[in-house]
Design an enzyme around this catalytic site. Structure first.
Site, PDB file in Angstrom:
ATOM      1  N   GLY A  13      22.256 123.659 191.868  1.00  0.00           N
ATOM      2  CA  GLY A  13      23.005 124.713 192.550  1.00  0.00           C
ATOM      3  C   GLY A  13      23.410 125.821 191.594  1.00  0.00           C
ATOM      4  N   ILE A  14      24.401 126.632 192.008  1.00  0.00           N
ATOM      5  CA  ILE A  14      24.852 127.723 191.123  1.00  0.00           C
ATOM      6  C   ILE A  14      25.783 127.123 190.078  1.00  0.00           C
ATOM      7  CG2 ILE A  14      26.036 129.953 190.955  1.00  0.00           C
ATOM      8  CD1 ILE A  14      24.975 130.761 193.524  1.00  0.00           C
ATOM      9  N   HIS A  15      25.193 126.582 189.010  1.00  0.00           N
ATOM     10  CA  HIS A  15      26.004 125.994 187.955  1.00  0.00           C
ATOM     11  C   HIS A  15      26.287 127.044 186.881  1.00  0.00           C
ATOM     12  CE1 HIS A  15      21.798 125.233 187.061  1.00  0.00           C
ATOM     13  NE2 HIS A  15      22.091 125.172 185.797  1.00  0.00           N
ATOM     14  N   ALA A  16      26.980 126.617 185.832  1.00  0.00           N
ATOM     15  CA  ALA A  16      27.524 127.566 184.872  1.00  0.00           C
ATOM     16  C   ALA A  16      26.489 128.527 184.298  1.00  0.00           C
ATOM     17  CB  ALA A  16      28.225 126.810 183.743  1.00  0.00           C
TER      18      ALA A  16
ATOM     19  N   TYR B 122      28.907 117.614 188.367  1.00  0.00           N
ATOM     20  CA  TYR B 122      28.621 118.666 187.393  1.00  0.00           C
ATOM     21  C   TYR B 122      29.793 119.645 187.302  1.00  0.00           C
ATOM     22  CZ  TYR B 122      26.817 122.866 185.330  1.00  0.00           C
ATOM     23  OH  TYR B 122      26.681 123.974 184.541  1.00  0.00           O
TER      24      TYR B 122
END
Lengths: 85, 559
Positions: A13-16, B122
């Site tokens: 997904g839209i991770h860091a 996460y």
């Protein structure tokens, strides 16, 4: 104002990392960029708010681009999503 | 002269003053401010300084480990200047009259809380990033020295143990060696020291009182000795040793970038054995061609419950992307025997070495295997993955394991998840049975890797952990070497490669034998890569091959 829809394919997904690169990308333009998922909308320059949306693989988001350079910016940002997310 | 004994985990000798690592404590004071404008400017200055430091760290990481490593710090930079974050700090200072330290600390808590409550492992882990950034800003506000070493000359660094975020910030030019109270051979400090090629001694406990600060010491990483105010004889002895080691290392460093090729043009792949993603810098630092054995057990051993697919995926992905185009052979779960894990609830066995272990567990408990293979195939999109099954004895086991791979690939395809279609699948040859039927097995897989510790143990019926059996446990035994040759011949007849990933691979007295029987790859610890390269480059296979092969078949002193 220009808008487009995009469905996230990145498994995390839209991770860091991509969120960070996205903010960098958006800073290149004068237009204001808003990311909407369901009821929630955020200014895409706000990294942590964007990450806080918890956008995952399979989610469809709406991106709206509003400003003087919106035509060019919307096309480039859409490309960015396709290549990175 | 005071002598203290610890455990050496990175070789080398170093002379220098002892310096105790100073960790910034996280306590902050809280008070009401009168001049909120001035306080806000204090925050802005600290924020700017933090962004500048993070930029420097990003550049340093980019130079040492590439763009991916730099991105972590760049993300931290963006967090530090995040608009909502800034607004929250501003509100706390200007409206609530909090001091800057308290304002940052409260804001950090608030954002960390937001991440921590998200429904995603996460994102939950990102809470630590916000706190890390905030403690940097608080540290600057409080005037703490970053990097922990405030000394004009290089020092021997003494610490309880160092966290990864601490080691990455250390000014490496100021460190001659490490001495830690706790730690293990696989701790970050040990890995960093080996990567830097400087000595490290761990497990000293409380033998070094803090008032030793600044006293001259000599440390010897090969023996684990720490000597304070050494006498002349000790000093001289260790100086000689230091000079010798320096010469050897310089000679080895000159081999970086050169091929592992014998005088007559035979090439050998020299790869590394690793146990965690943290070992990758040492692999690259020693110029290895790839990873020949990544033991996936650490993922299971470090958890209190079965590691999830996503958790495993991240670890595999990290190693694969860090290694770029180089091959990475990841061995599927190899527990049982000497490696036991509580939550697997495996019943006690009388003879665990011959028991329910490795691939046998995976085939008996397919759900565990399934999770791991999904994580592996998902990660395959990020590098050059090879999957290896341990403890094979029969053809049907390999076929069943491969069927599971096919099932996983089909699932991922149906789910639209990308994976590499060029993942090579191989097996460990570590049982005599597998060696004997290697002609048949070679038709099923893409490569073999011989685990010489177990192959020796099973061939010689000799427990490798029983100290009384030392002289019976002989990996040079002709029976073991003949099996290796047979495996090589069968592999090559079927056009696949064969490697060795046991400790024997680094045994320089056998390098000629391995080259002669046709081993294609040796996987060894990172430190052994360059000595092995040096040895290979000294061999002329044509000159020794016939004699070695003849000895293997006719040796009257066959051990």
């Amino acid at each position: 104002m220009k808008t487009f829809n995009y469905t996230i394919t990145d498994p995390v997904g839209i991770h860091a990392r991509p969120a960070g690169i996205l903010v960098k990308e958006i800073k290149k333009y004068d237009s204001a960029v808003t990311v909407t998922k369901g009821e929630k909308s955020v200014n895409a320059l706000k990294l942590m708010a964007l990450m806080g949306m918890g956008i995952k693989q399979g989610d469809t988001i709406t991106v709206s681009v509003d400003g003087a350079d919106e035509d060019n910016a919307a096309a480039e940002i859409e490309n960015f999503f396709k290549n990175n997310l | 002269m005071i002598s203290i004994q610890g455990k050496g985990v990175s070789n080398g000798v170093a002379f220098g003053p002892l310096f105790f690592y100073k960790r910034s404590d996280n306590s902050i004071s809280r008070y009401e401010v009168e001049n909120t404008e001035e306080e806000w400017n204090r925050f802005k200055a600290a924020q700017a300084k933090a962004i500048e430091q993070l930029g420097e760290l990003a550049e340093k990481a980019r130079a040492e480990a590439g763009d991916d490593a730099a991105m972590l710090f760049e993300t931290h930079q963006m967090m530090a200047e995040d608009l909502d974050y800034e607004e929250s700090v501003q509100n706390a200072i200007q409206n609530e009259k909090h001091n800057a330290e308290a304002a940052v600390s409260d804001t950090a808590e608030q954002f960390a809380e937001m991440f921590a409550t998200m429904d995603d492992a996460y994102m939950q882990a990102r809470a630590a990033d916000v706190k890390d950034v905030s403690s940097r800003i608080i540290g600057i506000l409080k005037g703490v020295v970053q990097g922990g070493i405030d000394s004009p000359v290089p020092v021997i660094l003494v610490a309880d143990d160092l966290a990864p975020s601490e080691t990455v910030q250390l000014d490496k030019t100021k460190i001659l060696g490490f001495v830690t109270e706790g730690g293990s051979g696989s701790s970050h400090t040990a890995i960093l020291a080996r990567t830097m090629g400087i000595p490290a001694i761990i497990g000293l406990g409380k033998q070094l009182p803090a008032d030793f600060e600044g006293r001259e010491a000599v440390i010897d990483g090969s023996t684990g000795s720490v000597v304070i105010d050494a006498d002349d004889a000790t000093r001289k002895m260790l100086t000689v040793k230091m000079e010798e080691q320096k010469k050897t290392q310089e000679m080895l460093n000159r081999l970086k970038g050169l091929p592992n090729e014998t005088k007559d043009g035979h090439k050998m792949k020299v790869f590394c054995n690793i146990g965690s993603p943290d070992d990758v810098p040492a692999v690259l630092g020693n110029d290895a061609g790839g990873i020949g054995l990544f033991r996936s057990e650490f993922l299971y051993l470090n958890c209190d419950d079965y590691p999830t697919e996503d958790f495993q995926f991240e670890a595999y992905k990290k190693v694969l992307s860090d290694m770029g185009e180089r091959e990475v052979v990841i061995r599927t779960l190899d527990i049982g025997a000497d490696k036991q894990i509580g939550y697997f609830n495996l019943p006690h066995e009388e003879n665990p070495a011959m028991g329910n272990r490795a691939l046998r567990i995976c085939l008996n408990r397919p759900e565990i295997f399934h999770t791991q293979l999904r994580a592996l195939y998902r990660a395959s999109a990020f590098g050059h993955l090879c999957i290896m099954f341990p403890m094979v004895t029969s053809l049907w086991e390999v076929r069943e394991a491969k069927k599971m791979c096919e099932r996983v690939k089909k699932e991922l395809q149906d789910e639209g998840i990308s994976f590499s279609d060029d993942v090579k699948v191989g097996i460990m040859i570590e049982t005599p049975a597998a060696a004997v039927i290697s002609d048949r097995l070679a038709k099923e897989v893409d490569f073999f890797s011989c685990g010489t510790n177990d192959l020796t143990q099973y061939t010689l019926a000799c427990d490798r952990q029983n100290a009384d059996l030392g002289r019976f446990f002989n990996p040079h035994h002709t029976a073991v070497l003949r099996l290796l040759k047979m495996v090589c011949d069968n592999a090559h007849k079927n056009g696949i490669w064969v490697g060795i990933c046991g400790e024997l691979g680094a045994d320089l007295s056998l390098t000629e034998t391995f080259l002669s029987i046709g081993i294609d790859e040796l996987s060894v610890s990172p430190r052994s890569v360059l000595p092995l390269r040096q040895k290979i480059r000294d061999v002329n296979v044509a000159q020794v091959k016939d004699k070695i092969l003849q000895m293997l078949m006719t040796d009257e002193n066959a051990t």
